[in-house]
Design a protein around this motif. Structure first.
Motif, mmCIF file in Angstrom:
data_model
loop_
_atom_site.group_PDB
_atom_site.id
_atom_site.type_symbol
_atom_site.label_atom_id
_atom_site.label_comp_id
_atom_site.label_asym_id
_atom_site.label_seq_id
_atom_site.Cartn_x
_atom_site.Cartn_y
_atom_site.Cartn_z
ATOM 1 N N THR A 102 44.107 37.581 58.304
ATOM 2 C CA THR A 102 44.103 37.703 59.758
ATOM 3 C C THR A 102 44.833 38.947 60.266
ATOM 4 O O THR A 102 44.654 39.334 61.414
ATOM 5 C CB THR A 102 44.730 36.450 60.389
ATOM 6 N N ARG A 103 45.629 39.558 59.431
ATOM 7 C CA ARG A 103 46.317 40.778 59.871
ATOM 8 C C ARG A 103 45.333 41.903 60.157
ATOM 9 O O ARG A 103 45.576 42.731 61.030
ATOM 10 C CB ARG A 103 47.326 41.221 58.816
ATOM 11 N N VAL A 104 44.238 41.933 59.413
ATOM 12 C CA VAL A 104 43.212 42.958 59.656
ATOM 13 C C VAL A 104 42.646 42.801 61.063
ATOM 14 O O VAL A 104 42.463 43.782 61.798
ATOM 15 C CB VAL A 104 42.077 42.836 58.609
ATOM 16 N N VAL A 105 42.377 41.557 61.447
ATOM 17 C CA VAL A 105 41.854 41.283 62.781
ATOM 18 C C VAL A 105 42.882 41.698 63.835
ATOM 19 O O VAL A 105 42.534 42.237 64.886
ATOM 20 C CB VAL A 105 41.500 39.795 62.926
ATOM 21 N N MET A 106 44.133 41.441 63.542
ATOM 22 C CA MET A 106 45.204 41.808 64.471
ATOM 23 C C MET A 106 45.256 43.323 64.677
ATOM 24 O O MET A 106 45.322 43.801 65.813
ATOM 25 C CB MET A 106 46.546 41.311 63.937
ATOM 26 N N PHE A 107 45.213 44.084 63.588
ATOM 27 C CA PHE A 107 45.258 45.543 63.717
ATOM 28 C C PHE A 107 44.031 46.078 64.443
ATOM 29 O O PHE A 107 44.120 47.042 65.218
ATOM 30 C CB PHE A 107 45.384 46.197 62.334
#
Length: 458
Positions: free
Chosen positions: A162-167
């Motif tokens: 989910t960090r990819v989506v956040m960035f």
């Protein structure tokens, strides 16, 4: 980084939910900040451009929602395939969703005259209707960007990255806010474009966010781990599975947003003062509602993963963890709405004195204070509907949600157009229905039928 839990006692617990959902909450918070900032900038020009951006933006999003809901179901399917140990199928789901998106974009553009007819039917004030159509037309050209972002974001959410989506969402926010400041007000030698500038800035932000997702999806590690290149093909079985389980979610999303957009149009048709007040209130409602969607995605992902692994007990624990997280956030919003409504409304005050805003401010203040009654209901509804979707109980969720939304449309029409009651009365009716929504979804979840459903079979 993908979440791995080695301690069985921690599976589905609050720590795992926070680890997975917090980046999604931040991602949706960035989306909220993007929309919110657009409308704050436009409010400096006056309440009419701000209201036009809300109605026009909602309608543009509504035109995409069936396909967003459909492709967004990549989250649940990818999570279940991951839980079942079939990693290669996670990327296959993305390929089918991307194919749907590419085919859908020209269909959405072709349907633009239907939205124009919708605007005329709504009988909006002329000043708002003209600007609304301009904003809508520009945004609709970015449909393919939104749909492809939905595919890739859903994949990363489903596998726990989910960090990819956040960035990606942070990129969209930063690019959009910067571009809007330059384009709306005319900075750095660029002529002021006003409402058009806001629409162009949104497209620029969405394009940059898509590049972040694509770069990660096609990166060496992701290609190797999920056999991405081998999955770049049509797969009939996976496509049918996505259509079967994703279509109810897409139909639900489209019909619900059509109902919600119709409600907004009913309020806006009441006059420019009511339109400004409702727009201000729903801008703050974004702050309370949209980040909760990040928690819902976390619930969908964990429930799907643990059901795919044959552990409905842990899926239930994950749902309780999501509920704790959602209610904690909503309590903070509740306090703000009750204690500082006038200050929150003042954020949208134009640079120059405006008669419409002066009349709308006290109305918006009262409505915002009343909105505190439903923020916890939103949390309950989103968490339990997320659990049902993660389990595959999508058809029931669609029918219940659509029926409840469309019951509210004639009620608002009766209050505002037939009985000519003040907007506060219609607002109270809306709040009552939201409280009912949350109770219905809780009762369905409590029945336990969702524990017996499964989607990731052969």
């Amino acid at each position: 980084m993908q979440t791995h839990v080695t301690d069985p006692s921690g599976q589905g617990g609050l720590r795992e939910m926070i680890t997975l959902a917090l980046p999604m909450v931040i991602s949706h918070g960035c989306e909220t900040a993007l929309i919110f900032t657009d409308r704050v900038f436009l409010s400096r020009l006056g309440p009419v451009p701000m209201s036009a951006a809300m109605s026009g933006g909602l309608t543009a999003f509504m035109m995409m929602t069936f396909f967003i809901g459909l492709t967004g179901y990549v989250t649940a399917l990818a999570a279940q395939y991951l839980g079942a140990g079939r990693r290669d199928h996670c990327a296959l789901v993305v390929s089918q969703a991307a194919l749907i998106s590419l085919l859908a974009a020209p269909l959405i553009l072709a349907a633009r005259p239907l939205a124009h007819a919708f605007f005329r039917f709504a009988d909006l004030p002329v000043e708002q209707a003209l600007q609304q159509r301009v904003y809508f037309d520009i945004l609709l050209y970015g449909a393919v960007l939104v749909l492809l972002r939905s595919c890739l974001s859903s994949f990363f959410s489903g596998i726990g990255h989910t960090r990819v989506v956040m960035f990606s969402a942070m990129t969209a926010m930063l690019v959009n806010v910067g571009a809007n400041y330059v384009l709306i007000f005319g900075r750095l030698g660029v002529p002021p474009l006003g409402l058009r500038g806001a629409a162009y800035g949104t497209l620029m932000g969405s394009f940059c966010a898509l590049l972040v997702l694509l770069a990660t999806y096609l990166g060496r590690r992701n290609r190797r781990e999920y056999a991405v290149l081998a999955a770049l093909r049509f797969d009939r079985a996976v496509m049918l599975k996505l259509l079967r389980f994703g279509s109810p979610a897409g139909v639900e999303m489209f019909l619900n947003l059509l109902a919600f957009t119709s409600m907004i149009m009913l309020f806006h048709a009441h006059g420019l003062v009511t339109a400004a007040a409702v727009t201000i209130v729903f801008n703050w409602d974004l702050v309370s509602f949209v980040p909760l969607l990040g928690i819902q995605i976390g619930v969908v992902s964990l429930v799907g993963r643990y059901l795919g692994a044959g552990r409905p007990d842990i899926a239930a624990r994950a749902t309780r963890s999501g509920l704790k997280m959602a209610c904690s956030y909503s309590l903070v919003i509740l306090v703000l709405f009750v204690s500082l409504p006038a200050e929150l409304v003042a954020v949208f005050e134009p640079h120059q004195a405006d008669a419409i805003f002066s009349q709308a401010a006290p109305l918006a203040t009262g409505m915002l204070r009343l909105a505190a009654f439903y923020v916890l209901a939103d949390a309950v509804m989103l968490v339990f509907s997320g659990a049902l979707r993660g389990a595959g109980d999508t058809f029931w969720a669609m029918c219940a949600s659509v029926a409840l939304h469309w019951l509210l449309v004639p009620v608002l029409a009766l209050f505002l157009r037939v009985l000519a009651l003040p907007p506060q009365a219609a607002w109270l009716a809306l709040i009552a229905f939201l409280l009912i929504f949350s109770g219905v979804f809780y009762l369905r979840y409590r029945s336990g039928k969702w524990k017996t459903l499964a989607m990731a079979g052969p």
